[in-house]
Design a protein around this motif. Structure first.
Motif, PDB file in Angstrom:
ATOM      1  N   LEU A   1       0.806  -1.247  -0.091  1.00  0.00           N
ATOM      2  CA  LEU A   1       0.057   0.136  -0.138  1.00  0.00           C
ATOM      3  C   LEU A   1       0.768   1.417   0.112  1.00  0.00           C
ATOM      4  O   LEU A   1       0.735   2.102   1.050  1.00  0.00           O
ATOM      5  N   PRO A   2       1.690   1.471  -1.169  1.00  0.00           N
ATOM      6  CA  PRO A   2       2.739   2.478  -0.947  1.00  0.00           C
ATOM      7  C   PRO A   2       1.949   3.992  -1.353  1.00  0.00           C
ATOM      8  O   PRO A   2       2.591   4.955  -0.422  1.00  0.00           O
ATOM      9  N   ASP A   3       0.858   3.946  -1.478  1.00  0.00           N
ATOM     10  CA  ASP A   3      -0.186   5.306  -1.555  1.00  0.00           C
ATOM     11  C   ASP A   3      -0.427   5.633  -0.268  1.00  0.00           C
ATOM     12  O   ASP A   3      -0.847   6.967   0.048  1.00  0.00           O
ATOM     13  N   LEU A   4      -0.470   4.879   0.659  1.00  0.00           N
ATOM     14  CA  LEU A   4      -0.851   4.925   2.271  1.00  0.00           C
ATOM     15  C   LEU A   4       0.467   5.186   3.220  1.00  0.00           C
ATOM     16  O   LEU A   4       0.017   5.009   4.340  1.00  0.00           O
ATOM     17  N   MET A   5       1.673   5.465   2.510  1.00  0.00           N
ATOM     18  CA  MET A   5       2.666   5.664   3.402  1.00  0.00           C
ATOM     19  C   MET A   5       2.422   6.549   4.696  1.00  0.00           C
ATOM     20  O   MET A   5       2.874   6.329   5.747  1.00  0.00           O
ATOM     21  N   ASP A   6       1.953   7.816   4.268  1.00  0.00           N
ATOM     22  CA  ASP A   6       1.833   8.680   5.535  1.00  0.00           C
ATOM     23  C   ASP A   6       0.741   8.230   6.415  1.00  0.00           C
ATOM     24  O   ASP A   6       1.199   8.194   7.620  1.00  0.00           O
ATOM     25  N   TYR A   7      -0.252   7.301   6.221  1.00  0.00           N
ATOM     26  CA  TYR A   7      -1.046   6.789   7.311  1.00  0.00           C
ATOM     27  C   TYR A   7      -0.245   5.528   7.552  1.00  0.00           C
ATOM     28  O   TYR A   7      -0.641   5.657   9.009  1.00  0.00           O
ATOM     29  N   ILE A   8       0.502   4.832   7.212  1.00  0.00           N
ATOM     30  CA  ILE A   8       1.051   3.618   7.647  1.00  0.00           C
ATOM     31  C   ILE A   8       2.293   4.443   8.753  1.00  0.00           C
ATOM     32  O   ILE A   8       2.358   3.651   9.751  1.00  0.00           O
ATOM     33  N   LEU A   9       2.789   5.355   8.386  1.00  0.00           N
ATOM     34  CA  LEU A   9       3.762   6.149   9.465  1.00  0.00           C
ATOM     35  C   LEU A   9       3.112   6.768  10.339  1.00  0.00           C
ATOM     36  O   LEU A   9       3.869   7.061  11.490  1.00  0.00           O
ATOM     37  N   GLY A  10       1.804   6.996  10.322  1.00  0.00           N
ATOM     38  CA  GLY A  10       0.932   7.554  11.447  1.00  0.00           C
ATOM     39  C   GLY A  10       1.027   8.922  11.389  1.00  0.00           C
ATOM     40  O   GLY A  10       0.702   9.711  12.554  1.00  0.00           O
ATOM     41  N   GLU A  11       1.088   9.610  10.392  1.00  0.00           N
ATOM     42  CA  GLU A  11       1.250  11.148  10.053  1.00  0.00           C
ATOM     43  C   GLU A  11      -0.202  11.717  10.515  1.00  0.00           C
ATOM     44  O   GLU A  11      -1.140  11.214  10.013  1.00  0.00           O
ATOM     45  N   ALA A  12      -0.343  12.699  11.295  1.00  0.00           N
ATOM     46  CA  ALA A  12      -1.629  13.327  11.506  1.00  0.00           C
ATOM     47  C   ALA A  12      -2.506  13.720  10.473  1.00  0.00           C
ATOM     48  O   ALA A  12      -3.812  13.425  10.414  1.00  0.00           O
ATOM     49  N   SER A  13      -1.838  14.207   9.303  1.00  0.00           N
ATOM     50  CA  SER A  13      -2.663  14.699   8.230  1.00  0.00           C
ATOM     51  C   SER A  13      -3.278  13.598   7.514  1.00  0.00           C
ATOM     52  O   SER A  13      -4.009  13.752   6.697  1.00  0.00           O
ATOM     53  N   ALA A  14      -2.818  12.279   7.820  1.00  0.00           N
ATOM     54  CA  ALA A  14      -3.295  10.969   7.050  1.00  0.00           C
ATOM     55  C   ALA A  14      -4.540  10.437   7.676  1.00  0.00           C
ATOM     56  O   ALA A  14      -5.077   9.501   7.240  1.00  0.00           O
ATOM     57  N   ALA A  15      -4.800  11.018   8.897  1.00  0.00           N
ATOM     58  CA  ALA A  15      -5.713  10.132   9.835  1.00  0.00           C
ATOM     59  C   ALA A  15      -7.283  10.079   9.042  1.00  0.00           C
ATOM     60  O   ALA A  15      -7.479  11.012   8.379  1.00  0.00           O
ATOM     61  N   GLY A  16      -7.789   8.828   9.225  1.00  0.00           N
ATOM     62  CA  GLY A  16      -9.120   9.030   8.559  1.00  0.00           C
ATOM     63  C   GLY A  16      -9.977   8.412   9.602  1.00  0.00           C
ATOM     64  O   GLY A  16     -10.409   8.790  10.902  1.00  0.00           O
ATOM     65  N   ASP A  17     -10.698   7.139   9.538  1.00  0.00           N
ATOM     66  CA  ASP A  17     -11.744   6.454  10.260  1.00  0.00           C
ATOM     67  C   ASP A  17     -10.668   5.989  11.631  1.00  0.00           C
ATOM     68  O   ASP A  17     -11.349   5.972  12.591  1.00  0.00           O
ATOM     69  N   TYR A  18      -9.593   5.607  11.254  1.00  0.00           N
ATOM     70  CA  TYR A  18      -8.525   5.122  12.280  1.00  0.00           C
ATOM     71  C   TYR A  18      -7.318   6.328  12.192  1.00  0.00           C
ATOM     72  O   TYR A  18      -7.054   6.936  11.323  1.00  0.00           O
ATOM     73  N   SER A  19      -6.756   6.534  13.354  1.00  0.00           N
ATOM     74  CA  SER A  19      -5.746   7.684  13.588  1.00  0.00           C
ATOM     75  C   SER A  19      -4.294   6.929  12.805  1.00  0.00           C
ATOM     76  O   SER A  19      -3.784   7.893  12.338  1.00  0.00           O
ATOM     77  N   SER A  20      -4.225   5.792  12.684  1.00  0.00           N
ATOM     78  CA  SER A  20      -3.197   5.456  12.012  1.00  0.00           C
ATOM     79  C   SER A  20      -3.179   3.891  11.638  1.00  0.00           C
ATOM     80  O   SER A  20      -4.140   3.319  12.164  1.00  0.00           O
ATOM     81  N   MET A  21      -2.138   3.284  10.839  1.00  0.00           N
ATOM     82  CA  MET A  21      -2.349   1.878  10.485  1.00  0.00           C
ATOM     83  C   MET A  21      -2.328   1.122  11.960  1.00  0.00           C
ATOM     84  O   MET A  21      -2.926  -0.142  11.978  1.00  0.00           O
ATOM     85  N   LEU A  22      -1.296   1.562  12.726  1.00  0.00           N
ATOM     86  CA  LEU A  22      -1.035   0.853  13.827  1.00  0.00           C
ATOM     87  C   LEU A  22      -2.516   0.855  14.604  1.00  0.00           C
ATOM     88  O   LEU A  22      -2.883  -0.113  15.231  1.00  0.00           O
TER      89      LEU A  22
END
Length: 475
Positions: A380-401
């Protein structure tokens, strides 16, 4: 603070009374409520701790406690015109409590958005994802009640009540969104989350660090009093742990029975293990029965029996009465993790995992899981910011973790409903080098760790106040 509450309602203290309406609220899509309360006695019937809403179907936010204080329920989270049940289920999620635990001082926080509810009660955080659309009531005026039955002025007082409401976002989300993430290491002046731990495994180092060298790091200002350390069964573990404890009497350790011993483990071997660690028993938080069974040729079918064997043996030794036993699993036990609420364990392991969770529930032990968003990144390379937990990428969940943490929760509920077992992340981390993956860098590792630290202290995050161990202290 007052500046965050004055858009609606704040009061320093409110004494409970029957039918105790304390104000009104115009419903919006985002609501946060926070307060302290002290209980001197409980009564043997259902008690509304608080509610905002004039009738049963609008009691969100709202919470009430069971007759014997065994759980606190969140009021109906989905609207059904004919829905009348008040007991814990998918529409009335609950937080398990110790019997009579309502007596004493408590802190409550609740945040509601159209797709998530977060509740923290005395540091125990639960997050529920789904559709919590209250659009039918947006714009309507509802009464605010505190303890409008069972509680009375003789047995409870509320204080520091704060209600925040918004059409666009939670205040905590707004705060998170403006947080900047440093690419430098954690500074020595940082205050680290109280539940942070470190995995400590030096056995594979070409020139293993000595106990004194390790203690120089664990006692430095950099780690700022971190209490939790997990070990992996090396011969040097005891001496390292003893050295850490000698400098930090608050330290608590998670030790390991080697994976290679588990399949044929005997009481005699457990007794020998106890003897090795007996002088540090007061500092042992948990024993790992092996590690990542599916990756270490451990027979899943023997695990409930071996788990009971270890408990039986350690409970026969003085000073080990409060030591827990758990099995750190890898993510290989999952079948489905998306959509997150549909997460399940692999069908062939469901029965044994149900038994294991039942044993944990009996002894108050945690479910241990090693979670690595890093391993999702290649797919999921397009979700790298979400996987890293960046605040700007939060959605239904705060991060992939956060999403993977909740996947664990839902999978556990699938095999053992309302289990109330704590989830501990016994490993998480980010590789700093790889000849295959270009995202394995020191910079990304710093981002991942910094974001995880931030989310562990963000009350709207799924991992808020959760015990999480970073792998590994010395990379």
């Amino acid at each position: 603070s007052s500046s965050n509450c004055n858009a609606f309602y704040q009061v320093a203290s409110e004494t409970a009374a029957w039918g105790n309406s304390v104000g009104t609220l115009t419903f919006k899509n985002y609501i946060e409520l926070e307060f302290d309360f002290t209980v001197t006695a409980t009564k043997g019937w259902w008690t509304n701790v608080f509610r905002i809403g004039n009738d049963d179907n609008t009691r969100l936010p709202g919470a009430y406690m069971a007759p014997n204080a065994e759980y606190m329920n969140i009021h109906q989270t989905l609207y059904y015109s004919s829905y009348t049940s008040w007991y814990p289920n998918d529409n009335n999620p609950s937080i398990s409590l110790t019997s009579s635990s309502m007596v004493g001082s408590h802190h409550f926080y609740m945040a509601i958005s159209p797709n998530k509810i977060v509740v923290t009660f005395d540091g125990n955080t639960q997050t529920w994802a789904g559709s919590f659309d209250r659009s039918n009531y947006v714009g309507t005026t509802q009464n605010i009640y505190f303890a409008d039955n069972a509680f009375d002025s003789a047995n409870v007082v509320f204080s520091n009540i704060c209600v925040r409401t918004s059409s666009s976002s939670l205040l905590s989300d707004s705060s998170s969104a403006t947080t900047t993430t440093s690419s430098s290491p954690v500074s020595s002046s940082s205050s680290l989350p109280s539940q942070l731990g470190f995995d400590l495994s030096v056995g594979l180092q070409d020139d293993p660090l000595s106990a004194s060298e390790i203690v120089e790091v664990t006692t430095s200002s950099l780690l700022n009093g971190v209490r939790y350390y997990k070990f992996y069964g090396w011969d040097t573990d005891h001496d390292i742990a003893a050295a850490i404890i000698a400098k930090n009497n608050d330290a608590r350790i998670y030790i390991e029975i080697l994976p290679g011993l588990v399949n044929d483990l005997t009481s005699t071997q457990v007794a020998s293990f106890v003897e090795t660690w007996d002088d540090l028993s007061n500092y042992i938080y948990c024993i790992a029965l092996g590690n990542e069974p599916l990756l270490n040729n451990i027979n899943m079918d023997v695990l409930p029996t071996k788990l009971n064997l270890v408990y039986s043996e350690i409970r026969s030794h003085s000073g080990w009465e409060n030591v827990m036993v758990s099995i750190p699993f890898s993510q290989n036990i999952f079948d489905v993790t998306y959509p997150v609420p549909d997460s399940t364990f692999k069908s062939s392991y469901k029965s044994v995992l149900s038994s294991i969770i039942g044993i944990y529930k009996t002894y108050g032990a945690p479910f241990s899981i090693n979670i690595y968003p890093f391993f999702v990144a290649p797919y999921l390379p397009d979700l790298m910011d979400y996987i890293l937990g960046e605040a700007s990428a939060a959605g239904d969940y705060s991060s992939m973790l956060g999403a993977q943490y909740m996947a664990t929760y839902y999978a556990m509920e699938n095999v053992y409903g309302n289990n109330g077992v704590e989830i501990v992340v016994t490993e998480t981390g980010w590789s700093t080098y790889s000849s295959t993956y270009d995202f394995a860098t020191t910079s990304n590792a710093n981002k991942y760790y910094q974001n995880t630290l931030r989310l562990m202290e963000d009350s709207t995050s799924e991992i808020y106040n959760k015990r999480i161990y970073f792998f590994e202290l010395f990379d």
